[in-house]
Design an enzyme around this catalytic site. Sequence first.
Site, PDB file in Angstrom:
ATOM      1  N   ARG A 175       0.818  -1.212   0.000  1.00  0.00           N
ATOM      2  CA  ARG A 175       0.000   0.000   0.000  1.00  0.00           C
ATOM      3  C   ARG A 175       0.850   1.259   0.000  1.00  0.00           C
ATOM      4  O   ARG A 175       0.288   2.356   0.007  1.00  0.00           O
ATOM      5  CB  ARG A 175      -0.861  -0.006   1.259  1.00  0.00           C
ATOM      6  CG  ARG A 175      -2.350  -0.209   1.004  1.00  0.00           C
ATOM      7  CD  ARG A 175      -2.991  -0.241   2.348  1.00  0.00           C
ATOM      8  NE  ARG A 175      -4.388  -0.041   2.417  1.00  0.00           N
ATOM      9  CZ  ARG A 175      -5.280  -1.017   2.579  1.00  0.00           C
ATOM     10  NH1 ARG A 175      -4.908  -2.266   2.552  1.00  0.00           N
ATOM     11  NH2 ARG A 175      -6.544  -0.723   2.755  1.00  0.00           N
ATOM     12  N   ARG A 202     -17.997  -2.967   9.289  1.00  0.00           N
ATOM     13  CA  ARG A 202     -16.633  -2.748   9.769  1.00  0.00           C
ATOM     14  C   ARG A 202     -16.532  -1.410  10.491  1.00  0.00           C
ATOM     15  O   ARG A 202     -17.130  -0.425  10.066  1.00  0.00           O
ATOM     16  CB  ARG A 202     -15.667  -2.742   8.573  1.00  0.00           C
ATOM     17  CG  ARG A 202     -15.127  -4.099   8.245  1.00  0.00           C
ATOM     18  CD  ARG A 202     -14.368  -4.087   6.955  1.00  0.00           C
ATOM     19  NE  ARG A 202     -13.330  -3.059   6.859  1.00  0.00           N
ATOM     20  CZ  ARG A 202     -12.384  -3.047   5.914  1.00  0.00           C
ATOM     21  NH1 ARG A 202     -12.361  -4.007   5.005  1.00  0.00           N
ATOM     22  NH2 ARG A 202     -11.486  -2.090   5.861  1.00  0.00           N
TER      23      ARG A 202
HETATM   24  P1  AMP Z   1      -8.391  -3.223   4.258  1.00  0.00           P
HETATM   25  O1  AMP Z   1      -9.198  -4.321   4.837  1.00  0.00           O
HETATM   26  O2  AMP Z   1      -7.394  -3.710   3.244  1.00  0.00           O
HETATM   27  O3  AMP Z   1      -9.224  -2.084   3.752  1.00  0.00           O
HETATM   28  O4  AMP Z   1      -7.504  -2.632   5.467  1.00  0.00           O
HETATM   29  C1  AMP Z   1      -8.100  -2.047   6.603  1.00  0.00           C
HETATM   30  C2  AMP Z   1      -7.081  -1.203   7.363  1.00  0.00           C
HETATM   31  O5  AMP Z   1      -5.986  -2.045   7.781  1.00  0.00           O
HETATM   32  C3  AMP Z   1      -6.435  -0.093   6.565  1.00  0.00           C
HETATM   33  O6  AMP Z   1      -7.199   1.102   6.555  1.00  0.00           O
HETATM   34  C4  AMP Z   1      -5.110   0.082   7.324  1.00  0.00           C
HETATM   35  O7  AMP Z   1      -5.288   0.782   8.533  1.00  0.00           O
HETATM   36  C5  AMP Z   1      -4.752  -1.353   7.678  1.00  0.00           C
HETATM   37  N1  AMP Z   1      -3.949  -1.995   6.609  1.00  0.00           N
HETATM   38  C6  AMP Z   1      -4.291  -3.072   5.843  1.00  0.00           C
HETATM   39  N2  AMP Z   1      -3.327  -3.381   4.958  1.00  0.00           N
HETATM   40  C7  AMP Z   1      -2.348  -2.460   5.144  1.00  0.00           C
HETATM   41  C8  AMP Z   1      -1.093  -2.219   4.532  1.00  0.00           C
HETATM   42  N3  AMP Z   1      -0.634  -2.974   3.519  1.00  0.00           N
HETATM   43  N4  AMP Z   1      -0.347  -1.177   5.001  1.00  0.00           N
HETATM   44  C9  AMP Z   1      -0.756  -0.419   6.030  1.00  0.00           C
HETATM   45  N5  AMP Z   1      -1.940  -0.577   6.635  1.00  0.00           N
HETATM   46  C10 AMP Z   1      -2.736  -1.589   6.211  1.00  0.00           C
END
Ligand code: AMP
Length: 213
Positions: free
Chosen positions: A88, A160
Site C-alpha cells: 500500500r 466494519r
Molecule cells: P483493508 O481491509 O485492506 O481495507 O484494510 C483495513 C485497514 O488495515 C487499513 O485502513 C489500514 O489501517 C490497515 N492496513 C491493511 N493493509 C495495510 C497495509 N498494507 N499497510 C498499512 N496498513 C494496512
Amino acid sequence: MNLILLGPPGAGKGTQAKMLIDAYGIPQISTGDMLREAVKNQTELGMEAKKYMDSGQLVPDEVVIGLAKDRIAQPDCDKGFMLDGFPRTVPQAEALDKVLDGMDKKIDHVISIEVPNSELLGRLTGRRTCKACGQGFHVMFDPPKQEGVCDKCGGELYQRDDDNETTVGNRLKVYEDQTAPLIDYYTNKGLLRPIDGVGSIEDIQTRIKAVLG
Ligand code: AMP
C-alpha cells in the site's frame, strides 16, 4: 501465478479475490483481514494496529511487511498467491520485491481495479460482512434476503468499524497520497493490468480472467 490486487478502498478487491481463489486455487493474502483478526484476538500487534485502523490511517510499514513476508513463506503459497491490500506504499512494494527475490519468486500481474471516487463512498458505507463466514453484502447493491442475516450461513452481519463516513473519507485520501503512486511503480515494471471496476461483480471477474488467461 503470483498476483497483486490494487485499487482504492471499496473497489472490490476482496470480493474479486474470493472468487479468484476458487478459479485459480491460490490463497488470498489480505493484510486487512490479518490485522482485523489480530484486533479481535487482542494481541499486542492488534492493539497497536487498531489505533491506526480506526482513524483510517495506514499501519506502519514494518508491521505489515512482517505479516506479509511470514504469510508468503507458508507452503500453501508455493503454487501462487494473491495479495489483497498489500503493498500500500512504495516502501512496502520495494520490501516485497526484496522478499520475493530472496525466495526466487516474482509478481506476474498487478490487477488494478479502477473505480471513480464518486462511487466509492456509497459502496463502503453500505458494506456488511458475515461474522461467521466472511461473506460480503451491500445494503443497496447486494442486500441479504433478511436484514442483518447472512444468506449463505445464517450468521450475523456487521459493519466494519472503519466503514463509517468520517473514516472512509480519510481512507480515500490516504489511498490517493500513499497508495496511488504504486500505479506508476508497477506500470514502470510492465506489470500493471488496468481493469474497469464499474459493473456487476461477475462482469468484473470476467474482465480479470480475460487478463490472467
Ligand atoms: P483493508 O481491509 O485492506 O481495507 O484494510 C483495513 C485497514 O488495515 C487499513 O485502513 C489500514 O489501517 C490497515 N492496513 C491493511 N493493509 C495495510 C497495509 N498494507 N499497510 C498499512 N496498513 C494496512
